[in-house]
Scaffold this active site. Structure first.
Site, PDB file in Angstrom:
ATOM      1  N   LEU A  13       0.821  -1.215   0.000  1.00  0.00           N
ATOM      2  CA  LEU A  13       0.000   0.000   0.000  1.00  0.00           C
ATOM      3  C   LEU A  13       0.854   1.265   0.000  1.00  0.00           C
ATOM      4  O   LEU A  13       0.472   2.271  -0.613  1.00  0.00           O
ATOM      5  CB  LEU A  13      -0.920  -0.008   1.229  1.00  0.00           C
ATOM      6  CG  LEU A  13      -2.029  -1.063   1.177  1.00  0.00           C
ATOM      7  CD1 LEU A  13      -2.625  -1.286   2.568  1.00  0.00           C
ATOM      8  CD2 LEU A  13      -3.120  -0.641   0.193  1.00  0.00           C
ATOM      9  N   ASP A  53      14.119   3.025   9.357  1.00  0.00           N
ATOM     10  CA  ASP A  53      13.536   1.879  10.070  1.00  0.00           C
ATOM     11  C   ASP A  53      12.754   2.470  11.235  1.00  0.00           C
ATOM     12  O   ASP A  53      13.344   3.143  12.106  1.00  0.00           O
ATOM     13  CB  ASP A  53      14.653   0.950  10.558  1.00  0.00           C
ATOM     14  CG  ASP A  53      14.114  -0.280  11.271  1.00  0.00           C
ATOM     15  OD1 ASP A  53      13.021  -0.208  11.891  1.00  0.00           O
ATOM     16  OD2 ASP A  53      14.788  -1.321  11.232  1.00  0.00           O
ATOM     17  N   ASN A  79       2.834   4.562   7.405  1.00  0.00           N
ATOM     18  CA  ASN A  79       2.257   3.373   6.758  1.00  0.00           C
ATOM     19  C   ASN A  79       2.935   2.076   7.178  1.00  0.00           C
ATOM     20  O   ASN A  79       2.298   1.018   7.174  1.00  0.00           O
ATOM     21  CB  ASN A  79       2.369   3.551   5.231  1.00  0.00           C
ATOM     22  CG  ASN A  79       2.119   2.269   4.474  1.00  0.00           C
ATOM     23  OD1 ASN A  79       0.982   1.840   4.318  1.00  0.00           O
ATOM     24  ND2 ASN A  79       3.197   1.624   4.018  1.00  0.00           N
ATOM     25  N   TYR A 163      -2.196  -7.561  16.694  1.00  0.00           N
ATOM     26  CA  TYR A 163      -2.379  -6.610  15.585  1.00  0.00           C
ATOM     27  C   TYR A 163      -3.569  -5.673  15.818  1.00  0.00           C
ATOM     28  O   TYR A 163      -3.412  -4.448  15.744  1.00  0.00           O
ATOM     29  CB  TYR A 163      -2.510  -7.388  14.272  1.00  0.00           C
ATOM     30  CG  TYR A 163      -2.653  -6.522  13.048  1.00  0.00           C
ATOM     31  CD1 TYR A 163      -1.548  -5.889  12.477  1.00  0.00           C
ATOM     32  CD2 TYR A 163      -3.896  -6.324  12.443  1.00  0.00           C
ATOM     33  CE1 TYR A 163      -1.681  -5.086  11.348  1.00  0.00           C
ATOM     34  CE2 TYR A 163      -4.032  -5.524  11.317  1.00  0.00           C
ATOM     35  CZ  TYR A 163      -2.923  -4.917  10.773  1.00  0.00           C
ATOM     36  OH  TYR A 163      -3.057  -4.116   9.654  1.00  0.00           O
ATOM     37  N   LYS A 167      -3.456  -1.521  16.383  1.00  0.00           N
ATOM     38  CA  LYS A 167      -4.144  -0.540  15.537  1.00  0.00           C
ATOM     39  C   LYS A 167      -5.157   0.274  16.350  1.00  0.00           C
ATOM     40  O   LYS A 167      -5.413   1.441  16.045  1.00  0.00           O
ATOM     41  CB  LYS A 167      -4.791  -1.240  14.337  1.00  0.00           C
ATOM     42  CG  LYS A 167      -3.772  -1.858  13.374  1.00  0.00           C
ATOM     43  CD  LYS A 167      -2.849  -0.825  12.739  1.00  0.00           C
ATOM     44  CE  LYS A 167      -1.984  -1.416  11.635  1.00  0.00           C
ATOM     45  NZ  LYS A 167      -1.154  -0.398  10.955  1.00  0.00           N
ATOM     46  N   THR A 196      -1.689  -8.071  -0.093  1.00  0.00           N
ATOM     47  CA  THR A 196      -0.287  -7.642   0.013  1.00  0.00           C
ATOM     48  C   THR A 196       0.487  -8.747   0.743  1.00  0.00           C
ATOM     49  O   THR A 196      -0.107  -9.712   1.245  1.00  0.00           O
ATOM     50  CB  THR A 196      -0.125  -6.332   0.830  1.00  0.00           C
ATOM     51  OG1 THR A 196      -0.510  -6.594   2.187  1.00  0.00           O
ATOM     52  CG2 THR A 196      -0.951  -5.191   0.270  1.00  0.00           C
TER      53      THR A 196
HETATM   54  N1  LIG Z   1      -3.128  -5.264   3.523  1.00  0.00           N
HETATM   55  C1  LIG Z   1      -4.213  -5.081   4.273  1.00  0.00           C
HETATM   56  O1  LIG Z   1      -5.235  -5.784   4.133  1.00  0.00           O
HETATM   57  C2  LIG Z   1      -4.234  -3.992   5.309  1.00  0.00           C
HETATM   58  C3  LIG Z   1      -5.464  -3.693   5.914  1.00  0.00           C
HETATM   59  C4  LIG Z   1      -5.508  -2.694   6.884  1.00  0.00           C
HETATM   60  C5  LIG Z   1      -4.349  -2.018   7.215  1.00  0.00           C
HETATM   61  N2  LIG Z   1      -3.156  -2.335   6.618  1.00  0.00           N
HETATM   62  C6  LIG Z   1      -1.969  -1.572   6.995  1.00  0.00           C
HETATM   63  O2  LIG Z   1      -1.389  -0.992   5.840  1.00  0.00           O
HETATM   64  C7  LIG Z   1       0.016  -0.742   6.074  1.00  0.00           C
HETATM   65  C8  LIG Z   1       0.810  -1.261   4.874  1.00  0.00           C
HETATM   66  O3  LIG Z   1       0.673  -2.670   4.846  1.00  0.00           O
HETATM   67  P1  LIG Z   1       0.718  -3.536   3.502  1.00  0.00           P
HETATM   68  O4  LIG Z   1      -0.537  -4.329   3.481  1.00  0.00           O
HETATM   69  O5  LIG Z   1       1.079  -2.682   2.337  1.00  0.00           O
HETATM   70  O6  LIG Z   1       1.891  -4.549   3.887  1.00  0.00           O
HETATM   71  P2  LIG Z   1       3.292  -4.929   3.182  1.00  0.00           P
HETATM   72  O7  LIG Z   1       3.130  -5.086   1.713  1.00  0.00           O
HETATM   73  O8  LIG Z   1       3.815  -6.051   4.005  1.00  0.00           O
HETATM   74  O9  LIG Z   1       4.162  -3.607   3.414  1.00  0.00           O
HETATM   75  C9  LIG Z   1       4.590  -3.235   4.695  1.00  0.00           C
HETATM   76  C10 LIG Z   1       5.695  -2.218   4.541  1.00  0.00           C
HETATM   77  O10 LIG Z   1       6.132  -1.840   5.845  1.00  0.00           O
HETATM   78  C11 LIG Z   1       7.541  -1.935   5.871  1.00  0.00           C
HETATM   79  N3  LIG Z   1       8.065  -2.123   7.212  1.00  0.00           N
HETATM   80  C12 LIG Z   1       7.835  -3.125   8.096  1.00  0.00           C
HETATM   81  N4  LIG Z   1       8.544  -2.927   9.224  1.00  0.00           N
HETATM   82  C13 LIG Z   1       9.235  -1.773   9.042  1.00  0.00           C
HETATM   83  C14 LIG Z   1      10.149  -1.027   9.833  1.00  0.00           C
HETATM   84  N5  LIG Z   1      10.539  -1.461  11.047  1.00  0.00           N
HETATM   85  N6  LIG Z   1      10.642   0.130   9.335  1.00  0.00           N
HETATM   86  C15 LIG Z   1      10.286   0.566   8.124  1.00  0.00           C
HETATM   87  N7  LIG Z   1       9.448  -0.100   7.299  1.00  0.00           N
HETATM   88  C16 LIG Z   1       8.930  -1.254   7.777  1.00  0.00           C
HETATM   89  C17 LIG Z   1       7.878  -3.094   4.947  1.00  0.00           C
HETATM   90  O11 LIG Z   1       9.241  -3.058   4.568  1.00  0.00           O
HETATM   91  P3  LIG Z   1      10.102  -4.404   4.208  1.00  0.00           P
HETATM   92  O12 LIG Z   1       9.848  -4.677   2.752  1.00  0.00           O
HETATM   93  O13 LIG Z   1      11.491  -3.988   4.510  1.00  0.00           O
HETATM   94  O14 LIG Z   1       9.585  -5.504   5.090  1.00  0.00           O
HETATM   95  C18 LIG Z   1       6.921  -2.774   3.800  1.00  0.00           C
HETATM   96  O15 LIG Z   1       7.459  -1.780   2.980  1.00  0.00           O
HETATM   97  C19 LIG Z   1       0.332  -1.419   7.403  1.00  0.00           C
HETATM   98  O16 LIG Z   1       0.349  -0.452   8.430  1.00  0.00           O
HETATM   99  C20 LIG Z   1      -0.832  -2.379   7.594  1.00  0.00           C
HETATM  100  O17 LIG Z   1      -1.051  -2.693   8.951  1.00  0.00           O
HETATM  101  C21 LIG Z   1      -3.085  -3.299   5.672  1.00  0.00           C
END
Ligand SMILES: NC(=O)c1ccc[n+]([C@@H]2O[C@H](COP(=O)([O-])OP(=O)(O)OC[C@H]3O[C@@H](n4cnc5c(N)ncnc54)[C@H](OP(=O)(O)O)[C@@H]3O)[C@@H](O)[C@H]2O)c1
Length: 238
Positions: A13, A53, A79, A163, A167, A196
């Site tokens: 995202l 980070d 994010n 989780y 949130k 994702t």
């Molecule tokens: N996907 C869903 O259904 C959903 C629904 C509701 C909310 N969300 C929220 O949306 C946000 C993005 O999630 P996503 O679904 O896009 O997941 P994702 O594809 O797993 O992406 C997560 C991102 O966060 C980064 N990250 C993790 N730990 C980190 C740290 N310590 N420092 C800096 N970056 C870090 C990851 O980097 P690396 O590549 O280095 O691991 C990656 O770029 C999150 O906050 C998640 O909780 C997602």
């Protein structure tokens, strides 16, 4: 010219939000914990990257110094997030109140909650100098106590503890920051269940759909809402 930082933007995202905001004319910094993944993503999008980070104060301070000396920041998108161990298993015995440990909670909170506090603290002085400062905290529908206690909803059926608790804390942090910084637009958003890496691509939406509310709230005018909790369809119940 609007300058925007998105944490965790090398994929998912965050990456899609960056793509859309570059398209909308923002100067976008991808805050990525891996320098090479960040560099490649930024090159692909015509964005900039900084090593960041969210669990590491020194990397956050270094990123803030770079963005400050480049001219400052208008929009911060918190994010970066993880699902933790509960998110990596399909075994019901490893998910939920009987299985969760303080260490599991600490790991998830360190990124999802304390990460937002660390990054916000470092970038608030920069945002304070912006004419139209905006903060978007990426929360979840699982943060809603109303949703999680409403039988028959997907949120009710979710058994994980760490989780959703993280949130819910993000929502509280959002509300309290919004009250403390009334000149800024500070909101929490729920992207919706999106395919994702976070959920092993089980999500039912595309990243284009999921990023919609993130991108919209990142472009709020100074007369827009603050201290709220939104998905693409509108306001969510706390
Ligand atoms: N996907 C869903 O259904 C959903 C629904 C509701 C909310 N969300 C929220 O949306 C946000 C993005 O999630 P996503 O679904 O896009 O997941 P994702 O594809 O797993 O992406 C997560 C991102 O966060 C980064 N990250 C993790 N730990 C980190 C740290 N310590 N420092 C800096 N970056 C870090 C990851 O980097 P690396 O590549 O280095 O691991 C990656 O770029 C999150 O906050 C998640 O909780 C997602």
């Amino acid at each position: 010219m609007t300058t925007t930082l998105i944490t965790g933007a090398n994929k998912g995202l965050g990456f899609e939000s960056a793509r859309r905001l570059v398209e909308a004319g923002h100067t976008v910094y991808l805050g990525c914990r891996d320098a090479e993944r960040g560099r490649r993503a930024a090159e692909h999008l015509g964005a900039r990257s900084v090593v960041l980070d969210v669990t590491d104060d020194a990397s956050i301070a270094a990123a803030a110094a770079i963005i400050d000396s480049d001219g400052g920041l208008d929009v911060l998108i918190n994010n970066a997030g993880i699902a933790g161990r509960e998110g990596q298993t399909r075994d019901p015995a490893e998910i939920g109140a009987a299985a969760v440990t303080a260490d599991m909670m600490r790991e998830v909170f360190d990124t999802n909650v304390f990460g937002i506090v660390r990054v916000s603290r470092a970038f608030l002085p920069l945002l304070d100098r912006s004419a139209a400062p905006v903060v978007v905290n990426v929360s979840s529908g699982l943060a809603s106590l109303t949703n999680v206690t409403t039988p028959g909803t997907p949120a009710y059926a979710y058994l994980g503890v760490a989780y959703p608790a993280s949130k819910a804390a993000v929502n509280m942090v959002t509300v309290q920051y919004a009250k403390a910084f009334p000149a800024m637009r500070i909101n929490a958003v729920e992207p919706g269940y999106t395919a994702t890496d976070l959920n092993g691509h089980q999500g039912i939406q595309t990243v284009e759909q999921g990023a919609e509310i993130i991108v919209r709230m990142a472009q709020l005018n100074p007369d827009g809402p603050t201290g709220g909790y939104f998905d693409a369809a509108g306001t969510l119940p706390w």
